[in-house]
Scaffold this motif. Structure first.
Motif, mmCIF file in Angstrom:
data_model
loop_
_atom_site.group_PDB
_atom_site.id
_atom_site.type_symbol
_atom_site.label_atom_id
_atom_site.label_comp_id
_atom_site.label_asym_id
_atom_site.label_seq_id
_atom_site.Cartn_x
_atom_site.Cartn_y
_atom_site.Cartn_z
ATOM 1 N N ASP A 12 0.774 -1.182 0.112
ATOM 2 C CA ASP A 12 -0.042 -0.163 -0.062
ATOM 3 C C ASP A 12 0.775 1.248 -0.071
ATOM 4 O O ASP A 12 0.521 2.259 -0.680
ATOM 5 C CB ASP A 12 -0.891 -0.105 1.230
ATOM 6 C CG ASP A 12 -1.983 -1.041 1.147
ATOM 7 O OD1 ASP A 12 -2.474 -1.131 -0.077
ATOM 8 O OD2 ASP A 12 -2.347 -1.689 1.989
ATOM 9 N N ILE A 23 1.992 2.259 -3.554
ATOM 10 C CA ILE A 23 0.925 2.867 -4.390
ATOM 11 C C ILE A 23 0.890 4.085 -3.919
ATOM 12 O O ILE A 23 0.840 5.290 -4.681
ATOM 13 C CB ILE A 23 -0.393 2.020 -3.990
ATOM 14 C CG1 ILE A 23 -0.176 0.609 -4.502
ATOM 15 C CG2 ILE A 23 -1.428 3.000 -4.825
ATOM 16 C CD1 ILE A 23 0.165 0.449 -5.917
ATOM 17 N N LEU A 80 3.931 6.236 -5.128
ATOM 18 C CA LEU A 80 3.912 6.459 -6.735
ATOM 19 C C LEU A 80 2.986 7.217 -7.253
ATOM 20 O O LEU A 80 2.779 7.728 -8.276
ATOM 21 C CB LEU A 80 4.019 5.065 -7.446
ATOM 22 C CG LEU A 80 5.103 4.048 -7.105
ATOM 23 C CD1 LEU A 80 5.037 3.040 -7.860
ATOM 24 C CD2 LEU A 80 6.333 4.789 -7.779
ATOM 25 N N SER A 81 1.760 7.197 -6.445
ATOM 26 C CA SER A 81 0.876 8.382 -6.578
ATOM 27 C C SER A 81 0.915 9.791 -6.183
ATOM 28 O O SER A 81 0.197 10.701 -6.328
ATOM 29 C CB SER A 81 -0.579 7.988 -5.968
ATOM 30 O OG SER A 81 -0.764 6.646 -6.348
ATOM 31 N N SER A 82 2.180 10.095 -5.608
ATOM 32 C CA SER A 82 2.509 11.325 -5.217
ATOM 33 C C SER A 82 3.340 12.071 -6.174
ATOM 34 O O SER A 82 4.057 11.628 -6.936
ATOM 35 C CB SER A 82 3.132 11.205 -3.749
ATOM 36 O OG SER A 82 2.484 10.474 -2.718
ATOM 37 N N ARG A 100 -10.961 -2.842 4.572
ATOM 38 C CA ARG A 100 -11.187 -1.603 4.579
ATOM 39 C C ARG A 100 -9.534 -0.720 4.726
ATOM 40 O O ARG A 100 -9.601 0.465 4.300
ATOM 41 C CB ARG A 100 -11.888 -0.949 5.978
ATOM 42 C CG ARG A 100 -13.180 -0.923 5.751
ATOM 43 C CD ARG A 100 -14.051 -0.303 6.799
ATOM 44 N NE ARG A 100 -15.450 -0.329 6.523
ATOM 45 C CZ ARG A 100 -16.213 -0.969 7.367
ATOM 46 N NH1 ARG A 100 -15.743 -1.857 8.378
ATOM 47 N NH2 ARG A 100 -17.488 -1.047 7.014
ATOM 48 N N HIS A 136 -7.445 -1.110 2.758
ATOM 49 C CA HIS A 136 -6.899 -0.855 1.525
ATOM 50 C C HIS A 136 -7.681 0.159 0.714
ATOM 51 O O HIS A 136 -7.254 0.739 -0.324
ATOM 52 C CB HIS A 136 -6.995 -1.946 0.503
ATOM 53 C CG HIS A 136 -6.218 -3.089 0.981
ATOM 54 N ND1 HIS A 136 -4.989 -3.154 0.946
ATOM 55 C CD2 HIS A 136 -6.755 -4.409 1.121
ATOM 56 C CE1 HIS A 136 -4.525 -4.491 1.277
ATOM 57 N NE2 HIS A 136 -5.442 -5.341 1.769
ATOM 58 N N LEU A 137 -8.577 0.769 1.516
ATOM 59 C CA LEU A 137 -9.467 1.958 1.145
ATOM 60 C C LEU A 137 -8.689 3.412 1.153
ATOM 61 O O LEU A 137 -9.215 4.081 1.995
ATOM 62 C CB LEU A 137 -10.852 1.970 1.399
ATOM 63 C CG LEU A 137 -11.730 0.463 1.100
ATOM 64 C CD1 LEU A 137 -13.025 0.776 1.843
ATOM 65 C CD2 LEU A 137 -11.879 0.496 -0.365
ATOM 66 N N ILE A 138 -7.733 3.453 0.714
ATOM 67 C CA ILE A 138 -6.869 4.629 1.034
ATOM 68 C C ILE A 138 -7.323 5.787 -0.233
ATOM 69 O O ILE A 138 -7.197 5.671 -1.168
ATOM 70 C CB ILE A 138 -5.331 4.468 0.799
ATOM 71 C CG1 ILE A 138 -4.828 3.342 1.879
ATOM 72 C CG2 ILE A 138 -4.459 5.747 1.180
ATOM 73 C CD1 ILE A 138 -3.680 2.864 1.453
ATOM 74 N N GLU A 139 -7.456 6.877 0.398
ATOM 75 C CA GLU A 139 -8.120 8.067 -0.464
ATOM 76 C C GLU A 139 -6.973 8.641 -1.144
ATOM 77 O O GLU A 139 -5.696 8.864 -0.562
ATOM 78 C CB GLU A 139 -8.997 8.945 0.169
ATOM 79 C CG GLU A 139 -8.039 9.957 1.082
ATOM 80 C CD GLU A 139 -9.394 10.751 1.887
ATOM 81 O OE1 GLU A 139 -8.883 11.937 2.027
ATOM 82 O OE2 GLU A 139 -10.300 10.087 2.518
ATOM 83 N N ALA A 140 -7.211 9.030 -2.472
ATOM 84 C CA ALA A 140 -6.107 9.953 -3.072
ATOM 85 C C ALA A 140 -5.782 11.057 -2.468
ATOM 86 O O ALA A 140 -6.748 11.818 -1.892
ATOM 87 C CB ALA A 140 -6.923 10.139 -4.614
ATOM 88 N N LEU A 141 -4.628 11.580 -2.723
ATOM 89 C CA LEU A 141 -3.899 12.549 -1.782
ATOM 90 C C LEU A 141 -3.926 13.786 -2.743
ATOM 91 O O LEU A 141 -3.795 13.776 -3.627
ATOM 92 C CB LEU A 141 -2.525 12.317 -1.237
ATOM 93 C CG LEU A 141 -2.551 11.036 -0.280
ATOM 94 C CD1 LEU A 141 -1.223 10.984 0.100
ATOM 95 C CD2 LEU A 141 -3.443 11.270 0.835
ATOM 96 N N PRO A 142 -4.168 15.066 -2.039
ATOM 97 C CA PRO A 142 -3.847 16.365 -2.773
ATOM 98 C C PRO A 142 -2.485 16.335 -3.387
ATOM 99 O O PRO A 142 -1.641 15.803 -2.506
ATOM 100 C CB PRO A 142 -4.090 17.433 -1.767
ATOM 101 C CG PRO A 142 -5.073 16.811 -1.027
ATOM 102 C CD PRO A 142 -4.735 15.491 -0.653
ATOM 103 N N PRO A 143 -1.939 17.078 -4.239
ATOM 104 C CA PRO A 143 -0.654 16.903 -4.939
ATOM 105 C C PRO A 143 0.421 17.829 -4.185
ATOM 106 O O PRO A 143 1.399 17.090 -4.125
ATOM 107 C CB PRO A 143 -0.829 17.349 -6.534
ATOM 108 C CG PRO A 143 -2.086 18.325 -6.136
ATOM 109 C CD PRO A 143 -3.054 17.712 -5.383
ATOM 110 N N SER A 156 -1.851 20.912 2.590
ATOM 111 C CA SER A 156 -3.185 20.032 2.451
ATOM 112 C C SER A 156 -2.872 18.606 1.880
ATOM 113 O O SER A 156 -3.404 17.487 2.598
ATOM 114 C CB SER A 156 -4.153 20.572 1.378
ATOM 115 O OG SER A 156 -3.461 20.718 0.149
#
Lengths: 218, 477
Positions: free
Chosen positions: A65, A68, A71-73, A131, A133-140, A144
């Motif tokens: 997790d 992911i 890499l989404s940051s 639950r 794994h239900l990690i919300e997408a973060l602001p860039p 914030s």
């Protein structure tokens, strides 16, 4: 392997730094096991041992997790994201440990492992695992992003506590010197988080924990 | 090897002999036989639907709740599913006393080529008639569709076009944030629905997901994973998707994976006797060996005639480093049946691999992440990049269209009662390389102001179920 090849692995696997921290925690515990604390050891010493143990046991199962999330940051924030996420996550386990170390110090490891085996068979346990794994997408970027990342780590930690509380109560009772039990429970926790359709593991995991409970009784 | 039976286009059949062509009539009678069987019978209609997905709370097993989505197993698993289903229907057809022998001998599952032009985007008439020709109930009809579809309205042009899928050169890409999934889907292990926050493959997204939503509408059978196969048109839709796999392969340079992780994973089904069987992707690559062929696999001329919708960069190899997020929206976007848009800035890339190439990305991706809602609103939304505000008659929206956001399976994305939750919401990843390069050449790519617009493909009657998008982001690779 060339230096560039090693760097490339790091580009694709930013979570390796967190894996190294978990490995360091295991090394600390293994070294510490040669000098076990006596029964009169201070609560704070137990709590510091608990903290190292929480890192050693809980970070490995979170690595997929964490990868992911990183890499989404944004690229310059990848390690900051990992530190904030895992820092918040471990803080939840430290908070749990503040209570657990005090409450479980005199409890029976066997009883708590039997409780953990029963918990494996409950629907609540597996909802909490899913639950996680239900990690919300973060602001860039910016504050914030930091705040959202810390919140995501806290939420991840809370769901992990709901999933694993009896296991970790048993560890609080056994103490951080119980390396073999710690290794066994780490494998169970990591497998439940990482394996696809991990609820298939509910039976084997419950049997394993029940077996460990029996061993603790004899 | 026996001659393969020919799967024929349902509209072609209707044009040949009217609504009740004997092949469609036989399908209706075969479905009727299956619908009368006990739900626990593996040869029953309900059981076959549960192979795809079970309703929340129903216990799955190794045969049920097995459909593969958002994964490179999507195409082979559904080919297996259809092939075993076709054998079950054929057995029912061959035992039916009212069906002529020549029809029994030739019967194969029809497909619905909704993108053939003219009126073929309308549901074939045999699926819209409540009664068969003898006045009895038509097993192919269900009221649980978008009423407009049952009234004969055509599906949306952009829901049924496989052009973006045909342009995709690779079958599968690594399942990693940012990266577009490839034609057939991202590389995963066994993957029922959301085990890994992965986007659907390009063909699975459009037309597959879009057509599901348009037929089912809000709350209809086809919009929900667990109920979609209860609509008899599901099987014709998937036969067309299966045919499109063959169309893609017929293009120069297109290949299936050869990795044993893809060819060797076994899935469980029942044959027409009700006996358990297993199938692997490696066993279903040759449809003639499975006993069927399509009446037409046209070779698209896309490689020689790039249209305005070409988005992926042809012939440019995929870089071997991960994509880098360079910008994303700060706020959630809510879709409620009308246009919505979000704007955000894009930064210069920072990763060593991109800096080594002077910051010029080889690929650019648009990601739409964390798409959530209690229920599918049905029809998809078209996604545009930097669509001009003005309504200039010369503005061609197609030139800014990057793909669609669809909602098939949205009910599973956060369902913690089933063992397939792997991430929050649905995810979409579009390769927008050529569009960004074109906008840059035109001087209309402003990194400080990237705008993404969502427009419903079909108007909704009344209030559409709300859907939220958690983040829209741009990745460079």
């Amino acid at each position: 392997m060339t230096a560039l090849a090693v760097r490339r692995i790091g580009w694709s696997h930013p979570e390796l730094a967190a894996a190294a921290v978990a490995a360091g925690a295991w090394a600390l515990l293994l070294g510490h096991a040669e000098h076990p604390h006596g029964p009169g050891e201070q609560y704070l010493a137990n709590l510091s041992g608990w903290t190292v143990m929480a890192v050693a046991m809980m970070v490995p199962g979170a690595l997929a997790d964490v990868r992911i999330v990183a890499l989404s940051s944004m690229w310059p924030r990848r390690q900051r994201t990992i530190a904030l996420f895992l820092g918040s996550y471990v803080c939840v386990w430290i908070a749990f440990g503040v209570v657990a170390v005090a409450v479980a110090a005199e409890a029976s490891v066997g009883v708590l492992l039997a409780l953990a085996a029963a918990w494996e068979l409950s629907a609540w346990k597996w909802r909490a695992v899913r639950r996680c794994h239900l990690i919300e997408a973060l602001p860039p970027r910016g504050a914030s992003a930091d705040a959202a990342c810390a919140r995501a780590g806290l939420r991840y930690g809370w769901r992990c506590v709901v999933s694993c509380w009896p296991l970790m109560l048993a560890m609080a009772a056994a103490g951080h010197q119980a390396i073999a039990l710690m290794a066994l429970l780490t494998v169970v926790v990591a497998a439940e988080k990482i394996v696809v359709r991990s609820a298939r593991l509910r039976g084997p995991a419950a049997a394993l924990l029940a077996g460990a409970a029996l061993l603790a009784f004899v | 090897m026996a001659e393969p039976l020919i799967r024929r286009d349902a509209w072609g059949l209707e044009e040949e002999e009217g609504t009740w062509h004997p092949i469609l009539q036989a399908y209706a009678l075969g479905v009727g036989v299956m619908q009368e069987r006990d739900a626990d019978d593996p040869l029953s209609w309900e059981y076959q639907a549960e192979v795809h997905g079970v309703a929340s709370g129903r216990p799955p097993d190794e045969f049920r709740n097995q459909c593969q989505h958002n994964t490179w197993f999507f195409l082979p698993w559904h080919r297996m599913y259809l092939a075993w289903f076709e054998r079950i229907v054929r057995a029912a057809v061959r035992e039916h006393p009212e069906i002529p022998t020549d029809v029994k001998d030739a019967w194969a599952l029809p497909y619905w080529n909704y993108d053939r032009g003219d009126s073929t985007a309308r549901l074939p008439t045999a699926f819209r008639e409540p009664q068969l020709s003898d006045g009895s109930d038509n097993p192919l009809f269900t009221p649980r569709r978008d009423p407009a579809i049952n009234d004969g309205e055509p599906l949306s042009d952009w829901a049924i076009s496989a052009q973006l899928a045909m342009e995709e050169e690779d079958f599968a890409h690594e399942a990693i944030p940012g990266l577009a999934p490839g034609f057939g889907g991202p590389i995963t292990g066994w993957h029922h629905f959301g085990e890994g926050r992965t986007p659907a493959g390009v063909l699975e997204a459009t037309p597959h997901n879009d057509v599901h939503g348009e037929i089912g509408g809000a709350g209809g059978l086809m919009s929900v994973v667990a109920t979609a196969p209860l609509d008899p048109v599901f099987w014709l839709h998937h036969a067309n998707v299966d045919r499109l796999w063959g169309v893609w392969l017929a293009q120069l340079g297109r290949e299936n994976p050869t990795d044993t992780a893809w060819t060797g994973l076994a899935f469980d089904f029942h044959d027409e006797q009700g006996a358990p069987v297993t199938s692997t992707a490696g066993e279903v690559l040759d449809t003639e060996a499975l006993g069927y062929a399509y009446d037409e696999i046209p070779t698209p001329a896309l490689l020689s005639e790039p249209g305005p919708r070409r988005r992926a960069m042809p012939g440019r190899p995929l870089p071997d480093h991960p994509p880098e997020l360079v910008g994303a929206s700060e706020e959630k976007v809510e879709l409620t049946g009308s246009d919505a848009s979000v704007a955000f800035p894009v930064s210069e890339p920072s990763s060593p691999a991109l800096l080594a190439d002077e910051g010029r990305p080889s690929r650019v991706y648009l990601n739409v992440e964390e798409v959530e809602g209690e229920q599918s609103p049905g029809a998809s939304y078209a996604v545009y990049l930097n669509l001009p505000d003005d309504t200039d008659a010369d503005t061609d929206p197609e030139a800014y269209h990057v793909g669609n956001v669809s909602f098939f399976g949205i009910e599973l994305a956060q369902d913690v009662d089933n063992d397939h939750t792997g991430g929050r919401g649905l995810r979409f990843a579009f390769d927008i390389t050529t569009l960004v390069e074109r906008l840059t050449e035109e001087g209309s790519w402003d990194p400080q102001q990237v705008r993404v617009t969502f427009t419903p493909l079909r108007p909704t009657e009344g209030e559409a179920p709300a859907v939220r998008i958690g983040r829209v982001g741009i990745y460079y690779q």
